[in-house]
Design a protein around this motif. Structure first.
Motif, PDB file in Angstrom:
ATOM      1  N   GLU A  11      53.578  46.466  44.207  1.00 41.60           N
ATOM      2  CA  GLU A  11      52.863  45.340  44.816  1.00 41.60           C
ATOM      3  C   GLU A  11      52.072  44.564  43.759  1.00 41.60           C
ATOM      4  O   GLU A  11      52.053  43.333  43.769  1.00 41.60           O
ATOM      5  CB  GLU A  11      51.932  45.836  45.919  1.00 41.60           C
ATOM      6  CG  GLU A  11      52.663  46.339  47.145  1.00 41.60           C
ATOM      7  CD  GLU A  11      51.764  47.037  48.132  1.00 41.60           C
ATOM      8  OE1 GLU A  11      51.956  46.822  49.342  1.00 41.60           O
ATOM      9  OE2 GLU A  11      50.861  47.818  47.708  1.00 41.60           O
ATOM     10  N   VAL A  12      51.435  45.284  42.844  1.00 41.25           N
ATOM     11  CA  VAL A  12      50.672  44.617  41.781  1.00 41.25           C
ATOM     12  C   VAL A  12      51.623  43.849  40.861  1.00 41.25           C
ATOM     13  O   VAL A  12      51.374  42.693  40.515  1.00 41.25           O
ATOM     14  CB  VAL A  12      49.810  45.620  40.987  1.00 41.25           C
ATOM     15  CG1 VAL A  12      49.174  44.953  39.778  1.00 41.25           C
ATOM     16  CG2 VAL A  12      48.741  46.232  41.893  1.00 41.25           C
ATOM     17  N   SER A  13      52.732  44.469  40.478  1.00 35.02           N
ATOM     18  CA  SER A  13      53.705  43.794  39.610  1.00 35.02           C
ATOM     19  C   SER A  13      54.231  42.522  40.257  1.00 35.02           C
ATOM     20  O   SER A  13      54.346  41.477  39.603  1.00 35.02           O
ATOM     21  CB  SER A  13      54.873  44.723  39.291  1.00 35.02           C
ATOM     22  OG  SER A  13      54.443  45.776  38.476  1.00 35.02           O
ATOM     23  N   TRP A  22      47.194  36.238  34.348  1.00 32.03           N
ATOM     24  CA  TRP A  22      46.554  37.534  34.513  1.00 32.03           C
ATOM     25  C   TRP A  22      47.489  38.646  34.035  1.00 32.03           C
ATOM     26  O   TRP A  22      48.709  38.515  34.093  1.00 32.03           O
ATOM     27  CB  TRP A  22      46.199  37.769  35.986  1.00 32.03           C
ATOM     28  CG  TRP A  22      45.131  36.856  36.466  1.00 32.03           C
ATOM     29  CD1 TRP A  22      45.289  35.576  36.926  1.00 32.03           C
ATOM     30  CD2 TRP A  22      43.737  37.124  36.505  1.00 32.03           C
ATOM     31  NE1 TRP A  22      44.065  35.033  37.255  1.00 32.03           N
ATOM     32  CE2 TRP A  22      43.099  35.961  37.012  1.00 32.03           C
ATOM     33  CE3 TRP A  22      42.956  38.237  36.179  1.00 32.03           C
ATOM     34  CZ2 TRP A  22      41.717  35.884  37.180  1.00 32.03           C
ATOM     35  CZ3 TRP A  22      41.584  38.161  36.363  1.00 32.03           C
ATOM     36  CH2 TRP A  22      40.973  36.998  36.851  1.00 32.03           C
ATOM     37  N   SER A  23      46.898  39.750  33.614  1.00 35.49           N
ATOM     38  CA  SER A  23      47.657  40.953  33.277  1.00 35.49           C
ATOM     39  C   SER A  23      46.961  42.119  33.963  1.00 35.49           C
ATOM     40  O   SER A  23      45.867  41.979  34.503  1.00 35.49           O
ATOM     41  CB  SER A  23      47.705  41.173  31.764  1.00 35.49           C
ATOM     42  OG  SER A  23      46.392  41.382  31.268  1.00 35.49           O
ATOM     43  N   GLY A  24      47.614  43.273  33.924  1.00 31.51           N
ATOM     44  CA  GLY A  24      46.969  44.443  34.499  1.00 31.51           C
ATOM     45  C   GLY A  24      47.931  45.357  35.197  1.00 31.51           C
ATOM     46  O   GLY A  24      49.154  45.240  35.067  1.00 31.51           O
ATOM     47  N   ASP A  25      47.339  46.259  35.954  1.00 27.96           N
ATOM     48  CA  ASP A  25      48.079  47.273  36.691  1.00 27.96           C
ATOM     49  C   ASP A  25      47.240  47.672  37.896  1.00 27.96           C
ATOM     50  O   ASP A  25      46.301  46.954  38.243  1.00 27.96           O
ATOM     51  CB  ASP A  25      48.402  48.459  35.779  1.00 27.96           C
ATOM     52  CG  ASP A  25      47.170  49.048  35.097  1.00 27.96           C
ATOM     53  OD1 ASP A  25      46.055  48.987  35.681  1.00 27.96           O
ATOM     54  OD2 ASP A  25      47.306  49.577  33.984  1.00 27.96           O
ATOM     55  N   SER A  32      41.531  36.355  30.122  1.00 31.88           N
ATOM     56  CA  SER A  32      40.576  35.709  29.221  1.00 31.88           C
ATOM     57  C   SER A  32      40.907  34.236  29.179  1.00 31.88           C
ATOM     58  O   SER A  32      42.074  33.850  29.229  1.00 31.88           O
ATOM     59  CB  SER A  32      40.676  36.306  27.809  1.00 31.88           C
ATOM     60  OG  SER A  32      40.243  37.647  27.813  1.00 31.88           O
ATOM     61  N   VAL A  33      39.863  33.426  29.093  1.00 34.13           N
ATOM     62  CA  VAL A  33      40.060  31.981  29.015  1.00 34.13           C
ATOM     63  C   VAL A  33      39.045  31.409  28.035  1.00 34.13           C
ATOM     64  O   VAL A  33      37.865  31.745  28.082  1.00 34.13           O
ATOM     65  CB  VAL A  33      39.961  31.313  30.404  1.00 34.13           C
ATOM     66  CG1 VAL A  33      38.614  31.533  31.055  1.00 34.13           C
ATOM     67  CG2 VAL A  33      40.269  29.837  30.312  1.00 34.13           C
ATOM     68  N   GLU A  34      39.548  30.579  27.125  1.00 37.30           N
ATOM     69  CA  GLU A  34      38.677  29.903  26.169  1.00 37.30           C
ATOM     70  C   GLU A  34      38.454  28.477  26.640  1.00 37.30           C
ATOM     71  O   GLU A  34      39.408  27.748  26.912  1.00 37.30           O
ATOM     72  CB  GLU A  34      39.310  29.908  24.782  1.00 37.30           C
ATOM     73  CG  GLU A  34      38.402  29.330  23.718  1.00 37.30           C
ATOM     74  CD  GLU A  34      38.985  29.438  22.338  1.00 37.30           C
ATOM     75  OE1 GLU A  34      38.939  28.429  21.608  1.00 37.30           O
ATOM     76  OE2 GLU A  34      39.493  30.520  21.982  1.00 37.30           O
ATOM     77  N   LEU A  35      37.201  28.086  26.739  1.00 38.21           N
ATOM     78  CA  LEU A  35      36.820  26.753  27.159  1.00 38.21           C
ATOM     79  C   LEU A  35      36.414  25.937  25.938  1.00 38.21           C
ATOM     80  O   LEU A  35      36.162  26.499  24.875  1.00 38.21           O
ATOM     81  CB  LEU A  35      35.666  26.827  28.164  1.00 38.21           C
ATOM     82  CG  LEU A  35      35.971  27.306  29.587  1.00 38.21           C
ATOM     83  CD1 LEU A  35      36.926  26.404  30.296  1.00 38.21           C
ATOM     84  CD2 LEU A  35      36.359  28.729  29.683  1.00 38.21           C
ATOM     85  N   LEU A  70      37.494  38.232  31.967  1.00 41.88           N
ATOM     86  CA  LEU A  70      37.323  38.563  33.384  1.00 41.88           C
ATOM     87  C   LEU A  70      38.097  39.824  33.724  1.00 41.88           C
ATOM     88  O   LEU A  70      39.231  40.010  33.268  1.00 41.88           O
ATOM     89  CB  LEU A  70      37.840  37.412  34.245  1.00 41.88           C
ATOM     90  CG  LEU A  70      37.213  36.049  33.927  1.00 41.88           C
ATOM     91  CD1 LEU A  70      38.108  34.926  34.401  1.00 41.88           C
ATOM     92  CD2 LEU A  70      35.843  35.963  34.549  1.00 41.88           C
ATOM     93  N   ALA A  71      37.515  40.674  34.543  1.00 38.67           N
ATOM     94  CA  ALA A  71      38.179  41.884  35.018  1.00 38.67           C
ATOM     95  C   ALA A  71      37.915  42.023  36.511  1.00 38.67           C
ATOM     96  O   ALA A  71      36.786  41.828  36.973  1.00 38.67           O
ATOM     97  CB  ALA A  71      37.663  43.109  34.270  1.00 38.67           C
ATOM     98  N   LEU A  72      38.973  42.336  37.237  1.00 33.07           N
ATOM     99  CA  LEU A  72      38.878  42.490  38.687  1.00 33.07           C
ATOM    100  C   LEU A  72      39.359  43.876  39.089  1.00 33.07           C
ATOM    101  O   LEU A  72      40.423  44.322  38.652  1.00 33.07           O
ATOM    102  CB  LEU A  72      39.755  41.454  39.396  1.00 33.07           C
ATOM    103  CG  LEU A  72      39.526  39.993  39.036  1.00 33.07           C
ATOM    104  CD1 LEU A  72      40.528  39.110  39.781  1.00 33.07           C
ATOM    105  CD2 LEU A  72      38.107  39.582  39.347  1.00 33.07           C
ATOM    106  N   VAL A  73      38.590  44.532  39.932  1.00 31.46           N
ATOM    107  CA  VAL A  73      38.982  45.813  40.514  1.00 31.46           C
ATOM    108  C   VAL A  73      38.119  46.022  41.759  1.00 31.46           C
ATOM    109  O   VAL A  73      36.958  45.628  41.787  1.00 31.46           O
ATOM    110  CB  VAL A  73      38.823  46.983  39.522  1.00 31.46           C
ATOM    111  CG1 VAL A  73      37.369  47.177  39.115  1.00 31.46           C
ATOM    112  CG2 VAL A  73      39.404  48.260  40.085  1.00 31.46           C
TER     113      VAL A  73
END
Length: 97
Positions: A11-13, A22-25, A32-35, A70-73
């Motif tokens: 589901e994540v993939s 975004w990346s992750g598992d 990451s975003v550079e402004l 940024l990290a989401l969990v």
């Protein structure tokens, strides 16, 4: 409030295919975003903060000069849930293209 269940690796993939920045598992999503300037990064962080607060679901954020990490969990679920995917979409909408 009932939190959604942790998503499976498949589901994540599948979800990450629609979130190319975004990346992750199953343990978490990252972007990451550079402004252009520090002020732009702070303004983006404020927009992200309001989106997160509206959901009562908050990212881990590291601001380094003009770059946001940024990290989401979903800690309560022990991994990634639909809440994280929804917040990732809202964050993408809050950031410049």
């Amino acid at each position: 409030m009932t939190r959604p269940p942790r998503l499976s690796p498949d589901e994540v993939s599948a979800a990450l295919r629609d979130l190319p920045l975004w990346s992750g598992d199953t343990d978490g999503l990252r972007r990451s975003v550079e402004l252009p300037t520090f002020g732009d990064a702070v303004a983006a962080l404020v927009r992200i903060g309001f989106a997160a607060e509206a959901m009562d679901h908050h990212p881990d954020v590291d601001l380094r000069w003009r770059t946001l990490h940024l990290a989401l969990v979903s800690h309560s679920a022990g991994g990634v849930t639909e809440l994280d995917l929804d917040l990732a979409r809202r964050i993408d909408a809050a950031l410049p293209a």
